[in-house]
Design a protein around this motif. Structure first.
Motif, PDB file in Angstrom:
ATOM      1  N   THR A 290       0.760  -1.250  -0.080  1.00  0.00           N
ATOM      2  CA  THR A 290       0.015   0.099   0.125  1.00  0.00           C
ATOM      3  C   THR A 290       0.790   1.143  -0.226  1.00  0.00           C
ATOM      4  OG1 THR A 290      -1.591  -1.022   1.092  1.00  0.00           O
ATOM      5  CG2 THR A 290      -1.748   1.415   1.242  1.00  0.00           C
ATOM      6  N   LEU A 291       2.088   1.291   0.748  1.00  0.00           N
ATOM      7  CA  LEU A 291       2.921   2.508   0.766  1.00  0.00           C
ATOM      8  C   LEU A 291       3.500   2.580  -0.600  1.00  0.00           C
ATOM      9  CD1 LEU A 291       4.053   4.587   2.225  1.00  0.00           C
ATOM     10  CD2 LEU A 291       6.154   3.001   3.152  1.00  0.00           C
ATOM     11  N   ASP A 292       3.890   1.673  -1.211  1.00  0.00           N
ATOM     12  CA  ASP A 292       4.497   1.527  -2.389  1.00  0.00           C
ATOM     13  C   ASP A 292       3.470   2.272  -3.382  1.00  0.00           C
ATOM     14  OD1 ASP A 292       6.807   1.328  -4.299  1.00  0.00           O
ATOM     15  OD2 ASP A 292       5.548  -0.454  -5.077  1.00  0.00           O
ATOM     16  N   MET A 293       2.390   1.943  -3.450  1.00  0.00           N
ATOM     17  CA  MET A 293       1.116   2.572  -4.285  1.00  0.00           C
ATOM     18  C   MET A 293       1.070   4.021  -3.814  1.00  0.00           C
ATOM     19  SD  MET A 293      -3.001   1.783  -4.556  1.00  0.00           S
ATOM     20  CE  MET A 293      -2.933   2.613  -2.613  1.00  0.00           C
ATOM     21  N   ILE A 294       1.180   4.474  -2.784  1.00  0.00           N
ATOM     22  CA  ILE A 294       0.733   5.562  -2.420  1.00  0.00           C
ATOM     23  C   ILE A 294       1.851   6.734  -2.781  1.00  0.00           C
ATOM     24  CG2 ILE A 294       0.705   7.466  -0.450  1.00  0.00           C
ATOM     25  CD1 ILE A 294      -1.136   5.365   0.955  1.00  0.00           C
ATOM     26  N   LEU A 295       3.176   6.196  -2.650  1.00  0.00           N
ATOM     27  CA  LEU A 295       4.294   7.021  -3.014  1.00  0.00           C
ATOM     28  C   LEU A 295       4.286   6.914  -4.522  1.00  0.00           C
ATOM     29  CD1 LEU A 295       6.917   5.996  -0.381  1.00  0.00           C
ATOM     30  CD2 LEU A 295       5.237   8.030  -0.291  1.00  0.00           C
ATOM     31  N   THR A 296       3.969   6.087  -5.102  1.00  0.00           N
ATOM     32  CA  THR A 296       4.181   6.023  -6.605  1.00  0.00           C
ATOM     33  C   THR A 296       3.111   6.942  -7.325  1.00  0.00           C
ATOM     34  OG1 THR A 296       4.944   3.692  -6.730  1.00  0.00           O
ATOM     35  CG2 THR A 296       3.863   4.562  -8.780  1.00  0.00           C
TER      36      THR A 296
ATOM     37  N   VAL B 166       5.170  13.667  -2.123  1.00  0.00           N
ATOM     38  CA  VAL B 166       5.423  13.191  -0.652  1.00  0.00           C
ATOM     39  C   VAL B 166       6.902  13.199  -0.257  1.00  0.00           C
ATOM     40  CG1 VAL B 166       5.161  11.513   1.053  1.00  0.00           C
ATOM     41  CG2 VAL B 166       3.079  12.146  -0.396  1.00  0.00           C
ATOM     42  N   GLU B 167       7.240  14.046   0.688  1.00  0.00           N
ATOM     43  CA  GLU B 167       8.602  14.297   0.763  1.00  0.00           C
ATOM     44  C   GLU B 167       9.371  13.323   2.000  1.00  0.00           C
ATOM     45  OE1 GLU B 167       9.861  18.685   0.656  1.00  0.00           O
ATOM     46  OE2 GLU B 167       7.682  18.738   0.806  1.00  0.00           O
ATOM     47  N   PHE B 168       8.210  12.889   2.606  1.00  0.00           N
ATOM     48  CA  PHE B 168       8.917  12.041   3.809  1.00  0.00           C
ATOM     49  C   PHE B 168       7.737  11.224   4.404  1.00  0.00           C
ATOM     50  CE2 PHE B 168       6.960  15.788   5.921  1.00  0.00           C
ATOM     51  CZ  PHE B 168       6.478  15.534   7.092  1.00  0.00           C
ATOM     52  N   VAL B 169       8.039  10.157   5.122  1.00  0.00           N
ATOM     53  CA  VAL B 169       7.027   9.060   5.464  1.00  0.00           C
ATOM     54  C   VAL B 169       7.447   9.038   7.291  1.00  0.00           C
ATOM     55  CG1 VAL B 169       5.943   6.926   5.368  1.00  0.00           C
ATOM     56  CG2 VAL B 169       6.866   7.926   3.444  1.00  0.00           C
ATOM     57  N   GLN B 170       6.110   8.894   8.096  1.00  0.00           N
ATOM     58  CA  GLN B 170       6.298   8.615   9.363  1.00  0.00           C
ATOM     59  C   GLN B 170       5.680   7.390   9.520  1.00  0.00           C
ATOM     60  OE1 GLN B 170       5.244  12.009  12.017  1.00  0.00           O
ATOM     61  NE2 GLN B 170       4.214  10.745  13.399  1.00  0.00           N
TER      62      GLN B 170
ATOM     63  N   TYR C  67       9.983   0.254   5.928  1.00  0.00           N
ATOM     64  CA  TYR C  67      11.100   0.992   6.079  1.00  0.00           C
ATOM     65  C   TYR C  67      11.890   0.970   4.678  1.00  0.00           C
ATOM     66  CZ  TYR C  67      15.920   2.497   6.956  1.00  0.00           C
ATOM     67  OH  TYR C  67      17.233   2.961   7.047  1.00  0.00           O
ATOM     68  N   GLU C  68      11.930  -0.178   4.079  1.00  0.00           N
ATOM     69  CA  GLU C  68      12.574  -0.458   2.822  1.00  0.00           C
ATOM     70  C   GLU C  68      11.932   0.256   1.676  1.00  0.00           C
ATOM     71  OE1 GLU C  68      12.882  -4.499   2.920  1.00  0.00           O
ATOM     72  OE2 GLU C  68      14.752  -4.750   4.150  1.00  0.00           O
ATOM     73  N   VAL C  69      10.505   0.380   1.726  1.00  0.00           N
ATOM     74  CA  VAL C  69       9.871   0.892   0.407  1.00  0.00           C
ATOM     75  C   VAL C  69      10.219   2.426   0.607  1.00  0.00           C
ATOM     76  CG1 VAL C  69       7.456   1.397  -0.026  1.00  0.00           C
ATOM     77  CG2 VAL C  69       8.126  -0.803   0.350  1.00  0.00           C
ATOM     78  N   CYS C  70      10.195   2.735   1.767  1.00  0.00           N
ATOM     79  CA  CYS C  70      10.475   4.548   1.992  1.00  0.00           C
ATOM     80  C   CYS C  70      11.983   4.813   1.337  1.00  0.00           C
ATOM     81  CB  CYS C  70      10.603   4.820   3.530  1.00  0.00           C
ATOM     82  SG  CYS C  70       9.003   4.752   4.365  1.00  0.00           S
ATOM     83  N   GLY C  71      12.877   3.784   1.509  1.00  0.00           N
ATOM     84  CA  GLY C  71      14.338   3.815   0.998  1.00  0.00           C
ATOM     85  C   GLY C  71      14.175   3.510  -0.618  1.00  0.00           C
ATOM     86  N   LYS C  72      13.425   2.665  -0.989  1.00  0.00           N
ATOM     87  CA  LYS C  72      13.164   2.540  -2.588  1.00  0.00           C
ATOM     88  C   LYS C  72      12.673   3.655  -3.284  1.00  0.00           C
ATOM     89  CE  LYS C  72       9.934   0.372  -5.730  1.00  0.00           C
ATOM     90  NZ  LYS C  72       8.499  -0.515  -5.786  1.00  0.00           N
TER      91      LYS C  72
END
Length: 260
Positions: A119-125, A130-134, A153-158
Motif C-alpha cells: 500500500t505504501l509503495d502504491m501511495i508513494l508512486t 510526498v517528501e517524507f514518511v512517518q 522502511y525499505e519501501v521508503c528507501g526505494k
C-alpha cells in the motif's frame, strides 16, 4: 523548555490529540514563548475533520491559527492506509496541501502510515510530491508479520523518502519489559530500557527523526541524555536486542490500534 534548551527542536501534533487541546498547548507553551526559528512544528490532516475538497484548506488554516504559527514546517496526511486513502484521493487532500506548500503555508509535505508495504509503495508512486514518511518502527515490530516495519522502511528507501519514527518504545511496552527481557538489557549496564529502543530506531541510515511521547521530566532528561551525544547500538547491544525480540515472540502482544 528543557527540550529546546538542549538543542532539540521537532514538535509533533494533530487536531485530535489530547481531546482537541494539543494544538492550543503548542500555541500557549511554544509559539507564544519561543522564537519561531527555534522549533520545527509538524501537524496533520486527520480523516474525521474533512468531508470534501472545500473543507481541507480552511481546516489547515484553522490549525495554523490554533497553533499560533504562520506556517507548518511539516504537514502530514494522517494515518494513511487502504481504509481511508480513497477519501483523501476523492477530496484531493494531497493536491490542496501541495497547493498550500506552494503558497508557503507548508514547508514539507508528508504522510503518516499504518498499512502494508504494498500500500505504501502504491501511495508513494501515485504521490511523488510526498517528501517524507512517518512509520511505526521499533525493535519489537521490526520483523513482525502484522506491522512489517522493516519492509515498510525499505519501501521508503526505494522511493528515496526520509523516515520519521513513531512508537520507538511501542507505547511504553519496550520500557516495562517482561522479566526475562528486562534482565537481558539490565545486564548490559549501559542505559535505560527506553534508551536502547531509541538508539535502535535512530541507528538506521534513512531515519531523520525519532519521536518520543514523554510524560514527565525524568523521561525527558533520559531521552535527552540518550540522543544528545547519539551512539548507535554496538554489536553486543544488537545481540541483546535480538534476544529481547525472541522473548516478545513468545508473548500475546496487544496489537497497534491503527494497523493491528
Amino acid at each position: 523548555d528543557a527540550f529546546i534548551n538542549a538543542g532539540f527542536n521537532y514538535f509533533d501534533t494533530a487536531h485530535g490529540y489530547i481531546r482537541g487541546k494539543s494544538e492550543l498547548a503548542i500555541k500557549e507553551c511554544i509559539s507564544k514563548r519561543h522564537d519561531r526559528n527555534s522549533f520545527l512544528l509538524a501537524d496533520k490532516l486527520t480523516e474525521p475533520f474533512f468531508n470534501s475538497e472545500e473543507d481541507v484548506e480552511p481546516f489547515i488554516r484553522e490549525q495554523l491559527e490554533l497553533c499560533g504559527v504562520e506556517y507548518f514546517d511539516f504537514y502530514l496526511m494522517h494515518a494513511q492506509g487502504m481504509r481511508n486513502y480513497e477519501k483523501f484521493k476523492r477530496c484531493r487532500a494531497y493536491e490542496v496541501a501541495y497547493g498550500l506548500k506552494q503558497k508557503g503555508l507548508i514547508r514539507h509535505l508528508g504522510i503518516t502510515f499504518h498499512d502494508t508495504p504494498e500500500t505504501l509503495d502504491m501511495i508513494l508512486t501515485e504521490h511523488p510530491e510526498v517528501e517524507f514518511v512517518q512509520i511505526q518502527f521499533n525493535y519489537a515490530d521490526y520483523d513482525d508479520a502484522a506491522v512489517q516495519s522493516r519492509q515498510v522502511y525499505e519501501v521508503c528507501g526505494k522511493h528515496g523518502k526520509p523516515v520519521v519514527v513513531m512508537e520507538p518504545v511501542k507505547g511504553g511496552t519496550l520500557v516495562n519489559l517482561p522479566g526475562d527481557a528486562d534482565a537481558i538489557l539490565k545486564g548490559l549496564k549501559g542505559g535505560s530500557n527506553a534508551s536502547y529502543a531509541l538508539r535502535f530506531a535512530a541507528g538506521f541510515p534513512d531515519i531523520a527523526v525519532v519521536l518520543s511521547g514523554m510524560s514527565n521530566m525524568e523521561q525527558m532528561e533520559d531521552n535527552i541524555s540518550t540522543m544528545k551525544d547519539f551512539q548507535p547500538l554496538s554489536e553486543k547491544e544488537q545481540e541483546a536486542i535480538v534476544k529481547v525480540r525472541e522473548v516478545f515472540k513468545g508473548l500475546d502482544l496487544i496489537p497497534c490500534t491503527a494497523c493491528r
